[in-house]
Design a protein around this motif. Structure first.
Motif, PDB file in Angstrom:
ATOM      1  N   SER A   1       7.756  -0.164   2.044  1.00 36.64           N
ATOM      2  CA  SER A   1       8.382   1.043   2.421  1.00 36.64           C
ATOM      3  C   SER A   1       8.013   1.266   3.921  1.00 36.64           C
ATOM      4  O   SER A   1       8.145   2.217   4.599  1.00 36.64           O
ATOM      5  N   GLY A   2       7.429   0.297   4.462  1.00 33.32           N
ATOM      6  CA  GLY A   2       7.215   0.351   6.050  1.00 33.32           C
ATOM      7  C   GLY A   2       5.784   1.025   6.309  1.00 33.32           C
ATOM      8  O   GLY A   2       5.644   1.146   7.432  1.00 33.32           O
ATOM      9  N   PHE A   3       4.993   1.498   5.380  1.00 36.72           N
ATOM     10  CA  PHE A   3       3.863   2.090   5.839  1.00 36.72           C
ATOM     11  C   PHE A   3       2.994   1.160   6.401  1.00 36.72           C
ATOM     12  O   PHE A   3       2.810  -0.197   6.057  1.00 36.72           O
ATOM     13  N   THR A   4       1.860   1.512   7.252  1.00 32.70           N
ATOM     14  CA  THR A   4       1.025   0.673   7.633  1.00 32.70           C
ATOM     15  C   THR A   4      -0.216   0.686   6.423  1.00 32.70           C
ATOM     16  O   THR A   4       0.094   1.477   5.698  1.00 32.70           O
ATOM     17  N   PHE A   5      -1.197  -0.509   6.306  1.00 32.32           N
ATOM     18  CA  PHE A   5      -2.112  -0.321   5.640  1.00 32.32           C
ATOM     19  C   PHE A   5      -2.857   0.827   5.345  1.00 32.32           C
ATOM     20  O   PHE A   5      -3.011   1.235   4.056  1.00 32.32           O
TER      21      PHE A   5
ATOM     22  N   ILE B   1      -5.004   0.546 -12.655  1.00 27.59           N
ATOM     23  CA  ILE B   1      -4.026  -0.498 -12.517  1.00 27.59           C
ATOM     24  C   ILE B   1      -2.731   0.064 -11.345  1.00 27.59           C
ATOM     25  O   ILE B   1      -2.135  -0.500 -10.899  1.00 27.59           O
ATOM     26  N   THR B   2      -2.419   1.316 -11.575  1.00 27.32           N
ATOM     27  CA  THR B   2      -1.320   1.904 -11.033  1.00 27.32           C
ATOM     28  C   THR B   2      -1.628   2.178  -9.521  1.00 27.32           C
ATOM     29  O   THR B   2      -0.687   1.925  -8.736  1.00 27.32           O
ATOM     30  N   VAL B   3      -2.864   2.275  -9.054  1.00 32.36           N
ATOM     31  CA  VAL B   3      -3.248   2.748  -7.858  1.00 32.36           C
ATOM     32  C   VAL B   3      -2.886   1.478  -6.995  1.00 32.36           C
ATOM     33  O   VAL B   3      -2.137   1.614  -5.805  1.00 32.36           O
ATOM     34  N   PRO B   4      -3.295   0.368  -7.073  1.00 32.41           N
ATOM     35  CA  PRO B   4      -3.255  -0.719  -6.259  1.00 32.41           C
ATOM     36  C   PRO B   4      -1.829  -1.159  -6.277  1.00 32.41           C
ATOM     37  O   PRO B   4      -1.228  -1.551  -5.134  1.00 32.41           O
ATOM     38  N   ILE B   5      -1.108  -1.124  -7.189  1.00 32.84           N
ATOM     39  CA  ILE B   5       0.439  -1.419  -7.228  1.00 32.84           C
ATOM     40  C   ILE B   5       1.172  -0.446  -6.289  1.00 32.84           C
ATOM     41  O   ILE B   5       2.009  -0.776  -5.455  1.00 32.84           O
ATOM     42  N   PHE B   6       0.704   0.823  -6.441  1.00 28.62           N
ATOM     43  CA  PHE B   6       1.394   2.048  -5.691  1.00 28.62           C
ATOM     44  C   PHE B   6       1.265   1.707  -4.181  1.00 28.62           C
ATOM     45  O   PHE B   6       2.090   1.650  -3.248  1.00 28.62           O
ATOM     46  N   ILE B   7       0.002   1.060  -3.789  1.00 24.65           N
ATOM     47  CA  ILE B   7      -0.409   0.997  -2.277  1.00 24.65           C
ATOM     48  C   ILE B   7       0.384  -0.278  -1.826  1.00 24.65           C
ATOM     49  O   ILE B   7       0.896  -0.467  -0.694  1.00 24.65           O
ATOM     50  N   ALA B   8       0.451  -1.124  -2.735  1.00 24.13           N
ATOM     51  CA  ALA B   8       1.286  -2.528  -2.347  1.00 24.13           C
ATOM     52  C   ALA B   8       2.592  -2.274  -2.145  1.00 24.13           C
ATOM     53  O   ALA B   8       3.397  -2.587  -1.413  1.00 24.13           O
TER      54      ALA B   8
END
Length: 295
Positions: free
Chosen positions: A253-257, A240-247
């Motif tokens: 935060s301005g990172f590319t995907f 659950i945490t990882v997808p939220i972190f990526i989003a």
């Protein structure tokens, strides 16, 4: 270990995976990419199998699933080398756990092989007949020749010397007097003597040791039980945490995907408690195996 590595399917897959991982690092471009793909297949085959089967059976994810998802994520963003190395470490740990388990099982087999399955019984009419130790009853008189293993627990009728290293680890023979107890699986280094059976084959000290070893092997430690309970909830939390972190990285935060996804895969890998999960069982099995071999 090398023999176990080459004779088991898991070991063969591990060796193949290592070969193609090395090929991936020493070659370039398309050949390197293909080598890493092949390595990922062989190194992740059993982990993927376990992840699917256990997830379906228990209806909850496990650590194998985390590692497979992390490796697949690495492939998606063209980091095949990282995916291969991740699965190489995981497959190596799984192989070592299987090796430790197999050694423990072999230790039990070696223990069982030390106890004779037949005994020479002296009948009241003076005849000597060979019977299975499982058929012996309390009160039977068994003849134990010099250099022979004691087939069952009982009482000696005369002075003799018994090597009890298989039970106690003590290499010096024990002096036995008339009326002293002798135990199945030990070695008669003195003269021939008669033994009066005082325990059935399933009640001997040796059979109790074997039973304890088997029970210890099949019964997880308190730490292993805690890890099993902790694993399911922890894995679900990580998924659950990882997808939220990526989003958060991508939208806030301005990172590319690709950058956000890569960092998500790093989090997924680092958060996996594989080392913790893999540590308890081999340690327990190694201790059991060592104890069994040393009496």
């Amino acid at each position: 270990m090398l023999n176990y590595l080459f004779k088991t399917r898991a070991g063969q897959f591990l060796m193949t995976g290592i070969f193609f991982t090395v090929m991936g690092f020493v070659t370039t471009d398309f050949v390197s990419q293909i080598a890493f793909y092949i390595a990922i297949f062989f190194l992740g085959y059993f982990a993927a199998q376990d992840a699917i089967v256990e997830t379906v059976k228990s209806k909850s994810p496990n650590v194998d699933l985390l590692m497979i998802l992390a490796a697949l994520g690495a492939v998606v963003i063209n980091y095949e080398s990282e995916g291969a190395m991740l699965l190489l470490i995981f497959a190596g740990a799984e192989f070592l756990e299987a090796f430790a388990s197999d050694k423990s099982t072999n230790a039990i087999k070696e223990l069982m092989a030390q106890v004779p399955t037949v005994a020479q019984v002296l009948k009241p009419n003076g005849d000597v007949v060979e019977v299975g130790t499982s058929e012996l009853v309390i009160g039977d008189i068994v003849i134990v020749s010099k250099g022979a293993q004691v087939p069952i627990d009982g009482i000696s009728d005369r002075k003799t010397q018994i090597n009890e290293a298989s039970l106690t680890g003590e290499s010096l023979p024990a002096e036995k007097e008339s009326g002293d107890a002798v135990f199945a699986g030990t070695l008669n280094e003195g003269d021939v003597f008669h033994l009066t059976v005082n325990k059935t084959s399933d009640q001997t000290v040796f059979s109790n040791i074997i039973r304890m070893v088997e029970e210890a092997q099949n019964r997880p430690s308190h730490i292993a039980k805690f890890i099993d309970r902790f694993e399911k909830k922890y894995v679900t939390g990580v998924l659950i945490t990882v997808p939220i972190f990526i989003a958060i990285l991508y939208y806030m935060s301005g990172f590319t995907f690709e950058e956000a996804f890569y960092r998500g895969m790093v989090l997924l890998t680092v958060a996996s408690p594989c080392a913790l999960v893999a540590s308890a069982t081999p340690a327990t099995l190694s201790a059991i195996s060592n104890g069994a071999k040393n009496g």
